[in-house]
Write a protein that holds these residues in place. Structure first.
Motif, PDB file in Angstrom:
ATOM      1  N   TRP A  24       0.864  -1.375  -0.011  1.00  0.00           N
ATOM      2  CA  TRP A  24       0.028  -0.154   0.040  1.00  0.00           C
ATOM      3  C   TRP A  24       0.845   1.102   0.136  1.00  0.00           C
ATOM      4  CZ3 TRP A  24       0.558  -3.357   4.033  1.00  0.00           C
ATOM      5  CH2 TRP A  24       1.142  -3.099   5.193  1.00  0.00           C
ATOM      6  N   ALA A  25       0.222   2.339  -0.276  1.00  0.00           N
ATOM      7  CA  ALA A  25       1.115   3.571  -0.431  1.00  0.00           C
ATOM      8  C   ALA A  25       1.706   3.893   1.383  1.00  0.00           C
ATOM      9  CB  ALA A  25       0.205   4.728  -0.818  1.00  0.00           C
ATOM     10  N   ASP A  26       2.912   4.307   1.182  1.00  0.00           N
ATOM     11  CA  ASP A  26       3.693   4.600   2.409  1.00  0.00           C
ATOM     12  C   ASP A  26       3.633   6.177   2.806  1.00  0.00           C
ATOM     13  OD1 ASP A  26       5.314   3.876   4.581  1.00  0.00           O
ATOM     14  OD2 ASP A  26       6.906   5.017   3.475  1.00  0.00           O
ATOM     15  N   SER A  27       3.680   6.902   1.627  1.00  0.00           N
ATOM     16  CA  SER A  27       3.614   8.466   1.928  1.00  0.00           C
ATOM     17  C   SER A  27       3.741   9.141   0.522  1.00  0.00           C
ATOM     18  CB  SER A  27       4.891   8.905   2.752  1.00  0.00           C
ATOM     19  OG  SER A  27       6.129   8.546   1.989  1.00  0.00           O
ATOM     20  N   THR A  28       3.171  10.256   0.548  1.00  0.00           N
ATOM     21  CA  THR A  28       2.921  11.026  -0.542  1.00  0.00           C
ATOM     22  C   THR A  28       3.879  12.456  -0.287  1.00  0.00           C
ATOM     23  OG1 THR A  28       0.855  11.994   0.175  1.00  0.00           O
ATOM     24  CG2 THR A  28       0.945  10.157  -1.490  1.00  0.00           C
ATOM     25  N   ALA A 268      15.069   2.515  -4.113  1.00  0.00           N
ATOM     26  CA  ALA A 268      16.127   2.100  -3.289  1.00  0.00           C
ATOM     27  C   ALA A 268      16.037   1.201  -2.394  1.00  0.00           C
ATOM     28  CB  ALA A 268      16.723   3.386  -2.731  1.00  0.00           C
ATOM     29  N   GLY A 269      16.631   0.164  -2.140  1.00  0.00           N
ATOM     30  CA  GLY A 269      16.161  -0.782  -0.929  1.00  0.00           C
ATOM     31  C   GLY A 269      14.784  -1.368  -1.495  1.00  0.00           C
ATOM     32  N   GLN A 270      13.967  -1.205  -0.385  1.00  0.00           N
ATOM     33  CA  GLN A 270      12.653  -1.858  -0.321  1.00  0.00           C
ATOM     34  C   GLN A 270      11.472  -0.947  -1.017  1.00  0.00           C
ATOM     35  OE1 GLN A 270      11.496  -5.622   1.222  1.00  0.00           O
ATOM     36  NE2 GLN A 270      12.639  -5.551   2.970  1.00  0.00           N
ATOM     37  N   THR A 271      11.993   0.252  -1.315  1.00  0.00           N
ATOM     38  CA  THR A 271      11.048   1.189  -1.342  1.00  0.00           C
ATOM     39  C   THR A 271      11.131   1.839  -3.011  1.00  0.00           C
ATOM     40  OG1 THR A 271      11.160   1.843   0.874  1.00  0.00           O
ATOM     41  CG2 THR A 271      10.044   3.483  -0.583  1.00  0.00           C
ATOM     42  N   ASN A 279       2.911  15.452 -10.498  1.00  0.00           N
ATOM     43  CA  ASN A 279       4.255  15.891  -9.722  1.00  0.00           C
ATOM     44  C   ASN A 279       4.192  15.563  -8.281  1.00  0.00           C
ATOM     45  OD1 ASN A 279       6.090  16.653 -11.994  1.00  0.00           O
ATOM     46  ND2 ASN A 279       4.915  18.617 -11.934  1.00  0.00           N
ATOM     47  N   ARG A 280       3.086  14.684  -7.960  1.00  0.00           N
ATOM     48  CA  ARG A 280       2.969  14.195  -6.815  1.00  0.00           C
ATOM     49  C   ARG A 280       3.673  12.923  -6.647  1.00  0.00           C
ATOM     50  NH1 ARG A 280      -0.126  15.854  -2.773  1.00  0.00           N
ATOM     51  NH2 ARG A 280      -1.367  17.224  -3.996  1.00  0.00           N
ATOM     52  N   CYS A 281       4.625  12.797  -5.454  1.00  0.00           N
ATOM     53  CA  CYS A 281       5.421  11.603  -5.528  1.00  0.00           C
ATOM     54  C   CYS A 281       4.887  10.777  -4.359  1.00  0.00           C
ATOM     55  CB  CYS A 281       6.743  11.998  -5.156  1.00  0.00           C
ATOM     56  SG  CYS A 281       7.773  10.599  -4.774  1.00  0.00           S
ATOM     57  N   THR A 282       4.543   9.347  -4.762  1.00  0.00           N
ATOM     58  CA  THR A 282       4.051   8.386  -4.121  1.00  0.00           C
ATOM     59  C   THR A 282       4.926   7.245  -3.665  1.00  0.00           C
ATOM     60  OG1 THR A 282       1.824   8.909  -4.805  1.00  0.00           O
ATOM     61  CG2 THR A 282       2.012   7.021  -3.344  1.00  0.00           C
ATOM     62  N   THR A 283       5.320   7.246  -2.557  1.00  0.00           N
ATOM     63  CA  THR A 283       6.329   5.784  -2.195  1.00  0.00           C
ATOM     64  C   THR A 283       5.466   4.633  -1.532  1.00  0.00           C
ATOM     65  OG1 THR A 283       6.604   6.593   0.044  1.00  0.00           O
ATOM     66  CG2 THR A 283       8.151   7.526  -1.517  1.00  0.00           C
ATOM     67  N   PHE A 284       6.090   3.477  -2.048  1.00  0.00           N
ATOM     68  CA  PHE A 284       5.439   2.124  -1.674  1.00  0.00           C
ATOM     69  C   PHE A 284       6.546   1.284  -1.217  1.00  0.00           C
ATOM     70  CE2 PHE A 284       3.339   3.956  -5.042  1.00  0.00           C
ATOM     71  CZ  PHE A 284       1.918   3.770  -5.024  1.00  0.00           C
ATOM     72  N   ASN A 285       6.350   0.772   0.005  1.00  0.00           N
ATOM     73  CA  ASN A 285       7.513  -0.030   0.811  1.00  0.00           C
ATOM     74  C   ASN A 285       6.971  -1.502   0.580  1.00  0.00           C
ATOM     75  OD1 ASN A 285       9.150  -1.330   2.671  1.00  0.00           O
ATOM     76  ND2 ASN A 285       9.506   0.587   3.477  1.00  0.00           N
TER      77      ASN A 285
END
Length: 424
Positions: A24-28, A268-271, A279-285
């Motif tokens: 699921w989305a981790d942060s934006t 990078a790594g697991q993310t 231009n909205r950035c969403t990270t997924f771990n």
């Protein structure tokens, strides 16, 4: 010994389950300043991942992993090219009748500048920085070449190429040059090492430490020269995961997740971080995994075509010639053991595939004995190879590596047994 191995395998092949799932989305974070850039690039490193770009006079860099952070610096000249490493963003720009490089530290925001001597011969299409060496393209009466400088602006080494060079880039911890003929060389301390081959003028992007992704969808290793065909818009290989962005679907070990209006990805790594058209950035771990029985696993039926040590690998068993050509359009033709062109029937280990104008022997996952069908005979051959009772040919050895990790061991035996039973 053989009976003991069979007993062990029978125990291991009892009903098993794997921890699989979807993320699921981790942060934006909103990187609206990137909307000003002419071009946006990505850098996927060991611990940090960035989106970066430039306007006429401003260098922007947005750290997306592990935490969101955007910095920028204004220059007193026109920016011609940019690059990035694990901790710094760089821009090559015109400054008072000479070329300069600005280095912006992404941790502190501090900037320092280098004036490059001999600016009249510089080709400003691209440059690279690795350690204490700055690599600049140079014009020449014969072929373009590379000259390196230190951070005092002093010239260090010259790197020449038989047909010239047309691009410099940074990846992992190394600087690379792409020759006009398509060869890629690693540069350091006055020496160059050939590490991969591309077609001339092929466009490509960063795909993580040690990998680039071509515009044609080929994932190329800068270490081994191996080529994969992930069939996606963007791919990033990290030390802990492999991410693919196909349209608005992000895929990785454990499952898939939907994203909205995606245009770029870094990781990078697991993310993984996905930059949207807004231009909205969403990270997924990928380590945050929930149960999802539909998700893929390394031992499952899902795989990618790859050229490894001169053998085409990653094709699943029980696939027909017609299905293989539909699934892998990069395969132009298929041939049987004797080199005769085939248009029907099952694909078998030892057959040949014409890919990019070259014929490669095909290794079908698990089809160790070359029948095109997975059965107990494949298990026996694989087991005999593990205990060194038999020696497999290079092609059959690739087929025995069921999980495609470059090794043949009991894990392949277990996964092949589960596949034969239809449990994966």
């Amino acid at each position: 010994m053989t009976k003991r191995f069979i007993c062990i395998i029978l125990i291991l092949l009892c009903p098993a389950s794997f921890f699989i799932g979807a993320a699921w989305a981790d942060s934006t974070a909103l990187f609206s300043e990137l909307g000003n850039c002419k071009y946006i690039y990505t850098y996927s490193g060991r611990n940090n991942a960035y989106f970066y770009g430039y306007t006429n006079t401003t260098l922007y860099s947005a750290r997306a992993v592990p935490t969101a952070n955007l910095r920028y610096v204004n220059t007193d000249g026109c920016i011609r090219a940019v690059c990035h490493d694990e901790s710094n963003a760089y821009a090559l720009f015109d400054g008072n009748n000479c070329y300069k490089i600005v280095r912006m530290n992404m941790d502190s925001g501090a900037c320092d500048y280098v004036t490059i001597t001999g600016s009249e011969s510089i080709s400003n299409r691209s440059f690279a920085v690795s350690g204490s060496e700055i690599f600049i393209l140079q014009k020449s009466n014969s072929y373009p070449y590379v000259k390196s400088y230190n951070f005092s602006g002093k010239a260090l080494y010259s790197y020449t190429f038989s047909k010239g060079v047309d691009r410099l880039f940074f990846n992992g911890s190394n600087a690379y040059a792409r020759s006009v003929s398509g060869e890629i060389f690693r540069l350091s301390g006055g020496s160059k090492t050939k590490c991969a081959d591309l077609e001339a003028y092929t466009d490509f992007s960063d795909a993580g430490c040690g990998y680039i992704l071509t515009s044609g969808g080929r994932l190329v290793s800068l270490g081994s020269g191996d080529v994969e065909y992930p069939r996606c818009d963007y791919a990033v290989r990290t030390s802990q995961n492999s991410f693919k962005l196909c349209g608005n679907t992000l895929s990785f070990t454990g499952g898939d997740v939907s994203v909205s209006s995606a245009k770029l990805m870094c990781a990078a790594g697991q993310t993984a971080a996905v930059l949207g058209t807004d231009n909205r950035c969403t990270t997924f771990n990928a380590s945050q995994i929930k149960s999802n029985p539909q998700a893929s696993q390394s031992g499952s039926k899902s795989s990618n075509l790859k050229i490894s040590d001169g053998v085409a690998v990653g094709i699943d068993a029980e696939i027909t010639v017609t299905q293989a050509k539909e699934k892998f359009p990069e395969i132009a033709e298929l041939y049987d053991f004797d080199g005769n062109k085939i248009t029907s029937g099952k694909l078998k280990t030892g057959y040949y595939a014409l890919i990019g104008g070259t014929k490669y022997p095909v290794a079908i996952r698990g089809d160790v004995n070359g029948t095109g069908t997975l059965n107990r005979s494949d298990l026996v051959d694989l087991m005999d190879a593990i205990i060194e009772k038999i020696t497999l040919s290079p092609c059959r050895s690739k087929a025995a590596d069921f999980n495609l990790d470059g090794k043949i061991n009991t894990q392949d035996l277990v996964l092949l047994g589960l596949r034969i039973k239809g449990e994966i």
